[in-house]
Scaffold this motif. Sequence first.
Motif, mmCIF file in Angstrom:
data_model
loop_
_atom_site.group_PDB
_atom_site.id
_atom_site.type_symbol
_atom_site.label_atom_id
_atom_site.label_comp_id
_atom_site.label_asym_id
_atom_site.label_seq_id
_atom_site.Cartn_x
_atom_site.Cartn_y
_atom_site.Cartn_z
ATOM 1 N N VAL A 67 0.942 -1.159 -0.144
ATOM 2 C CA VAL A 67 -0.017 -0.116 -0.089
ATOM 3 C C VAL A 67 0.846 1.185 0.105
ATOM 4 N N LEU A 68 1.924 1.206 0.530
ATOM 5 C CA LEU A 68 2.872 2.328 0.555
ATOM 6 C C LEU A 68 3.396 2.676 -1.038
ATOM 7 N N ASP A 69 3.178 1.890 -1.949
ATOM 8 C CA ASP A 69 3.525 1.944 -3.325
ATOM 9 C C ASP A 69 2.260 3.074 -3.801
ATOM 10 N N ASP A 70 1.082 2.790 -3.242
ATOM 11 C CA ASP A 70 -0.051 3.224 -3.557
ATOM 12 C C ASP A 70 -0.066 4.851 -3.026
ATOM 13 N N VAL A 71 0.612 4.884 -1.857
ATOM 14 C CA VAL A 71 0.845 6.237 -1.296
ATOM 15 C C VAL A 71 1.749 7.080 -1.884
ATOM 16 N N ARG A 72 2.842 6.412 -2.279
ATOM 17 C CA ARG A 72 3.847 7.419 -2.904
ATOM 18 C C ARG A 72 3.488 7.632 -4.311
ATOM 19 N N GLU A 73 2.422 7.018 -4.951
ATOM 20 C CA GLU A 73 2.099 7.440 -6.159
ATOM 21 C C GLU A 73 0.995 8.606 -5.955
ATOM 22 N N ALA A 74 0.213 8.509 -4.895
ATOM 23 C CA ALA A 74 -1.056 9.708 -4.733
ATOM 24 C C ALA A 74 -0.075 10.805 -4.234
ATOM 25 N N ALA A 75 0.984 10.585 -3.452
ATOM 26 C CA ALA A 75 1.685 11.860 -3.003
ATOM 27 C C ALA A 75 2.111 12.510 -4.329
ATOM 28 N N ALA A 76 2.823 11.912 -5.201
ATOM 29 C CA ALA A 76 3.409 12.220 -6.303
ATOM 30 C C ALA A 76 2.330 13.200 -7.285
ATOM 31 N N ASP A 77 1.110 12.563 -7.007
ATOM 32 C CA ASP A 77 0.053 13.179 -7.908
ATOM 33 C C ASP A 77 -0.640 14.503 -6.918
ATOM 34 N N GLY A 78 -0.112 14.871 -6.100
ATOM 35 C CA GLY A 78 -0.587 15.714 -4.817
ATOM 36 C C GLY A 78 -1.536 15.585 -3.929
ATOM 37 N N VAL A 79 -1.904 14.280 -3.713
ATOM 38 C CA VAL A 79 -2.591 14.297 -2.661
ATOM 39 C C VAL A 79 -1.931 14.323 -1.411
ATOM 40 N N PRO A 80 -2.702 14.939 -0.329
ATOM 41 C CA PRO A 80 -1.947 15.226 0.914
ATOM 42 C C PRO A 80 -1.497 13.935 1.705
ATOM 43 N N VAL A 81 -0.641 13.951 2.181
ATOM 44 C CA VAL A 81 -0.158 12.894 3.138
ATOM 45 C C VAL A 81 0.474 13.542 4.408
ATOM 46 N N LEU A 82 -0.042 12.710 5.597
ATOM 47 C CA LEU A 82 0.551 13.172 6.795
ATOM 48 C C LEU A 82 0.642 12.031 7.700
ATOM 49 N N GLY A 83 2.096 11.858 8.009
ATOM 50 C CA GLY A 83 2.498 10.813 9.046
ATOM 51 C C GLY A 83 2.823 11.391 10.278
ATOM 52 N N VAL A 84 2.092 10.853 11.289
ATOM 53 C CA VAL A 84 2.279 11.297 12.843
ATOM 54 C C VAL A 84 2.746 10.068 13.902
ATOM 55 N N CYS A 85 3.728 10.269 14.433
ATOM 56 C CA CYS A 85 4.709 9.493 15.312
ATOM 57 C C CYS A 85 5.046 8.233 14.492
ATOM 58 N N ASN A 86 4.457 7.116 14.762
ATOM 59 C CA ASN A 86 4.519 6.045 14.130
ATOM 60 C C ASN A 86 4.400 6.178 12.486
ATOM 61 N N GLY A 87 3.495 6.987 11.997
ATOM 62 C CA GLY A 87 3.335 7.264 11.033
ATOM 63 C C GLY A 87 4.359 8.140 10.381
ATOM 64 N N ALA A 88 5.053 9.017 11.052
ATOM 65 C CA ALA A 88 6.206 9.468 10.565
ATOM 66 C C ALA A 88 7.462 8.853 10.567
ATOM 67 N N GLN A 89 7.607 7.690 11.418
ATOM 68 C CA GLN A 89 8.486 6.571 11.219
ATOM 69 C C GLN A 89 8.547 5.975 9.897
ATOM 70 N N ILE A 90 7.237 5.574 9.772
ATOM 71 C CA ILE A 90 6.925 4.864 8.411
ATOM 72 C C ILE A 90 6.936 5.812 7.040
ATOM 73 N N GLY A 91 6.874 6.825 7.079
ATOM 74 C CA GLY A 91 6.930 7.829 6.107
ATOM 75 C C GLY A 91 8.462 8.099 5.807
ATOM 76 N N CYS A 92 9.231 8.142 6.685
ATOM 77 C CA CYS A 92 10.684 8.237 6.651
ATOM 78 C C CYS A 92 10.945 7.125 5.925
ATOM 79 N N GLU A 93 10.825 6.024 6.505
ATOM 80 C CA GLU A 93 11.260 4.576 6.169
ATOM 81 C C GLU A 93 10.928 4.268 4.681
ATOM 82 N N ALA A 94 9.600 4.783 4.405
ATOM 83 C CA ALA A 94 9.277 4.567 2.830
ATOM 84 C C ALA A 94 9.677 5.692 1.995
ATOM 85 N N GLY A 95 10.608 6.668 2.366
ATOM 86 C CA GLY A 95 11.317 7.715 1.651
ATOM 87 C C GLY A 95 10.109 8.802 1.167
ATOM 88 N N LEU A 96 9.161 8.885 1.760
ATOM 89 C CA LEU A 96 8.178 10.025 1.629
ATOM 90 C C LEU A 96 8.752 11.194 2.079
#
Length: 230
Positions: A67-96
Motif C-alpha cells: 500500500v505504500l507504493d499507492d501512497v507514494r503514487e498518490a503523493a506524487a499526484d499531489g494528494v496530501p499525506v500526513l504521517g504522525v508519530c509511528n506514521g512519521a517513522q513509516i513515512g521516513c522509512e518509505a522515502g516520503l
Amino acid sequence: MTVAVLQFGGSNCDRDSVRALSHLGIDAERVWYEDGLPADTTGVMLPGGFSYGDYLRAGAMAAQAPVLDDVREAAADGVPVLGVCNGAQIGCEAGLTPGAFTTNQSARFQCERVHVRVENADTPWTRAYDEGDILELPIAHGEGRFEAGDDTYDRLVDEDRIFLRYCDGDGAVTDAANPNGSRGNVAGVLGDHETVAVMMPHPERATLPDLDGTDGAGLLRGFDAVAATQ
C-alpha cells in the motif's frame, strides 16, 4: 474529500485520528493496509502506534507494505499525506520524507506535552498559524529522535522544509526544550512536495476541546487546505 487513515498491525491512533478529522468536518475512514487505498481517497494519514511491534526499526516493516507504493503514487499526484508519530517513522522509512527517526536520546519512552514553534507558515499544514506561533502538543514515543546527514539536514534548512521545531513556552529553541534529542530540535519535516509531511507530536490528541487543548486542529486542516487549491 475522504482521508484514508491507514491501519497496520499495531496501529493504535487510527480511531483517534478519524474522530479528530470528523470533528473538523473532514471525511475520514479507517482503511486496512491490505485493502489498498480506496478509489475516492483524496488524503492519506499514517497514524501513530507500534506497527508490528517496532521490530527491526520503528516503521520499517509497515513501510514495506504494497500500500505504500499507492501512497507514494498518490503523493506524487499531489494528494496530501500526513504521517504522525509511528506514521512519521513509516513515512521516513518509505522515502516520503528525508531523514530517520531513531531511539530517544534518553533511551526512554517520552509521554508528555511539549511546545513546538511554527517555522514555516506557508505550507498547507501550517496556514492556520503565523510563523513563530507556539503550539502545545502531546508526544508519546520511544523512537522520536530525528536524524539526518549533514547534506540532507542543510538541504532541509535551505529549502525551508522544517516546519516545526521543539521549543520552550517562550519560543526559544533550546536543548532543554528538546524532548528526544532530535537534530536541530526538528519536530516536523516536509517531503519533496509541501503536501507531504511527517511530524512526531500528535495533533489529533490536541484537536477535540474535551482533550485539554486544540492547538493541533490547524495542522489537520491541512487536508482541507490542499483540497481548496485543487
